[in-house]
Design a protein around this motif. Structure first.
Motif, PDB file in Angstrom:
ATOM      1  N   UNK A  35    -131.345 -97.266  23.743  1.00 32.60           N
ATOM      2  CA  UNK A  35    -131.272 -98.513  23.107  1.00 32.60           C
ATOM      3  C   UNK A  35    -132.165 -98.588  21.853  1.00 32.60           C
ATOM      4  N   UNK A  36    -132.877 -99.645  21.464  1.00 29.04           N
ATOM      5  CA  UNK A  36    -133.727 -99.593  20.528  1.00 29.04           C
ATOM      6  C   UNK A  36    -134.944 -98.782  20.605  1.00 29.04           C
ATOM      7  N   UNK A  41    -137.828 -89.639  20.995  1.00 30.94           N
ATOM      8  CA  UNK A  41    -137.808 -89.739  19.581  1.00 30.94           C
ATOM      9  C   UNK A  41    -137.825 -90.924  19.547  1.00 30.94           C
ATOM     10  N   UNK A  42    -138.549 -91.912  18.996  1.00 30.54           N
ATOM     11  CA  UNK A  42    -138.269 -93.638  18.792  1.00 30.54           C
ATOM     12  C   UNK A  42    -137.140 -93.954  17.920  1.00 30.54           C
ATOM     13  N   UNK A  43    -136.650 -95.035  18.273  1.00 30.80           N
ATOM     14  CA  UNK A  43    -135.596 -95.451  17.329  1.00 30.80           C
ATOM     15  C   UNK A  43    -135.963 -96.120  16.219  1.00 30.80           C
ATOM     16  N   UNK A  64    -121.909 -92.756  17.540  1.00 28.95           N
ATOM     17  CA  UNK A  64    -122.395 -92.407  16.170  1.00 28.95           C
ATOM     18  C   UNK A  64    -123.519 -91.511  16.439  1.00 28.95           C
ATOM     19  N   UNK A  65    -124.650 -91.650  17.298  1.00 31.03           N
ATOM     20  CA  UNK A  65    -125.734 -90.919  17.814  1.00 31.03           C
ATOM     21  C   UNK A  65    -125.265 -89.421  18.229  1.00 31.03           C
ATOM     22  N   UNK A  69    -131.300 -92.414  12.979  1.00 28.83           N
ATOM     23  CA  UNK A  69    -131.465 -93.220  11.786  1.00 28.83           C
ATOM     24  C   UNK A  69    -129.509 -93.517  11.488  1.00 28.83           C
ATOM     25  N   UNK A  70    -128.817 -92.542  11.880  1.00 28.15           N
ATOM     26  CA  UNK A  70    -127.259 -92.756  11.915  1.00 28.15           C
ATOM     27  C   UNK A  70    -126.824 -93.982  12.861  1.00 28.15           C
TER      28      UNK A  70
END
Length: 314
Positions: free
Chosen positions: A226-227, A241-243, A257-258, A291-292
Motif C-alpha cells: 500500500x502506501x 522501497x518506500x511509497x 500500474x506498479x 511513482x507510477x
C-alpha cells in the motif's frame, strides 16, 4: 516480437464516482481487468505489449477492444463470443479510496477463453507472459491460462504472475489457495499483496514468505504494501522501497500500474531481463514503479488513470 503478452480477463469496471442529490450512487463504465491493465500500463511506459482474452459481442466488448488499441496494445489475440456478455465488475469506493468488488460473471465472456485460443495467440520472441489468478477461477479459462504459461515457458519466455485474490469469485478460500498455488512453479516473477502472501506461503513474514516462493523456483518476488511501498526479494537479496505520498482518489489499478511499470523496466535489460538482477537495480525499478502507482491512485478509474512516460518526466 513482444516485450509482454498478458493473458486473462478484460472487463468493464463500473466504478463509483459519487452520489447524486438523492443519495443514489453513481458509476462510470471504466475499462479494466488486471492483465489488461498491466498490458496498458506497460505500453504507456514504453513496452511492446499484447493482450489475449475474450469479450462479448456487445458494446462493452467493442469499447474494450478500442481502448486497448488506442493504448498501443496488440489485440490480435482478443476474441469475441456470443455465448456470454462482456464481464462486469462493480467497484464501490469508500471515503478513504479503498475499493470493493462485485462481479457479474456467471458466466462472463472472459471465462470462455479456450486453451487452443490462448496458445495460438502466443508469439516467438516474447520476453514475458503475464497472467493473474482471476482467470484460474473456472474452466475453460483456467486450463487456457495454465496452457499458455506452460507453452510460453517452453518458448523461452519468462512468466509473471499476480495471484490477485478476489474472495467472491471462489467457492471457498481453500479452493482459491489450491488453484492460486498451482502455477507458482512455472513463474519467474510473482507480484502479490501483503494480504495474499500468507495465502500462498503460509506465513505473513515478508522475509520467510518470499524465501518460500524463491525455493519453488521464483526469481523475483514483489510484495506491495500500500502506501508503505514495496518489498522485494531477488535470490537472497531483499529490501524495501518506500511509497510516494499522494492524495488518494481511487486505488483501483494501482497494483497493476506498479507491475506494468516494473515489467516495462525489466524488458529494457535485454534478452535476459532477470540475469544479473540485484538490489541496486531493484531500488531503481521500484522507485519508478511506486511513482507510477501513486499517479494512478491520485485519479479515478484503472486504465484511464494510468500514467505515461511523459507524465513521469521520462
Amino acid at each position: 516480437m513482444k516485450d509482454l503478452i498478458a493473458v486473462g480477463e478484460v472487463l468493464i469496471d463500473l466504478t463509483q464516482t459519487g452520489v447524486n442529490e438523492a443519495g443514489v450512487r453513481q458509476y462510470a463504465a471504466n475499462p479494466g481487468g488486471a492483465p489488461a491493465n498491466v498490458a496498458v500500463a506497460a505500453a504507456r511506459l514504453g513496452a511492446r505489449t499484447a493482450f489475449v482474452g475474450k469479450v462479448g459481442q456487445d458494446a462493452f466488448g467493442d469499447t474494450l477492444r478500442q481502448v486497448l488499441v488506442d493504448n498501443g496494445v496488440d489485440v490480435s489475440g482478443m476474441y469475441g463470443t456470443d455465448q456470454a456478455p462482456t464481464t462486469l465488475a462493480v467497484v464501490s469506493v469508500d471515503p478513504s479510496g479503498d475499493r470493493s468488488f462485485t462481479f457479474y460473471r456467471s458466466p462472463g465472456a472472459d471465462i470462455l477463453l479456450t486453451p487452443a485460443e490462448a496458445e495460438d495467440a502466443l508469439t516467438e520472441g516474447t520476453k514475458f507472459l503475464h497472467f493473474g489468478s482471476v482467470s484460474l477461477t473456472a474452466d475453460p479459462s483456467r486450463s487456457a491460462t495454465l496452457a499458455a504459461a506452460k507453452k510460453a515457458k517452453s518458448m523461452g519466455a519468462l512468466v509473471s504472475y499476480d495471484p490477485n485474490y478476489r474472495a467472491n469469485l471462489w467457492s471457498d478460500e481453500a479452493t482459491a489457495v489450491t488453484w492460486m498455488k498451482e502455477p507458482v512453479a512455472l513463474c519467474d516473477v510473482v507480484k502479490l499483496s501483503e494480504e495474499e502472501l500468507p495465502l500462498l506461503t503460509g506465513t505473513a513474514d515478508l522475509a520467510e514468505g518470499t524465501h518460500r516462493l524463491v525455493e519453488q523456483g521464483v526469481t523475483l518476488v514483489l510484495v506491495t504494501l500500500g502506501g508503505e511501498g514495496a518489498y522485494y526479494r531477488v535470490g537472497e537479496e531483499t529490501g524495501m522501497v518506500p511509497g510516494v505520498a499522494t492524495k488518494v482518489a481511487d486505488t483501483n489499478g494501482a497494483g497493476d500500474t506498479f507491475l506494468g511499470a516494473v515489467l516495462s523496466r525489466l524488458v529494457r535489460r535485454g534478452e535476459a531481463p532477470l540475469d544479473g538482477l540485484n538490489g541496486k537495480a531493484m531500488e531503481e525499478i521500484l522507485t519508478f514503479a511506486n511513482r507510477a502507482a501513486s499517479l494512478t491512485c491520485s485519479r479515478s478509474g484503472a486504465i484511464p488513470a494510468m500514467p505515461t512516460l511523459e507524465e513521469l518526466g521520462e
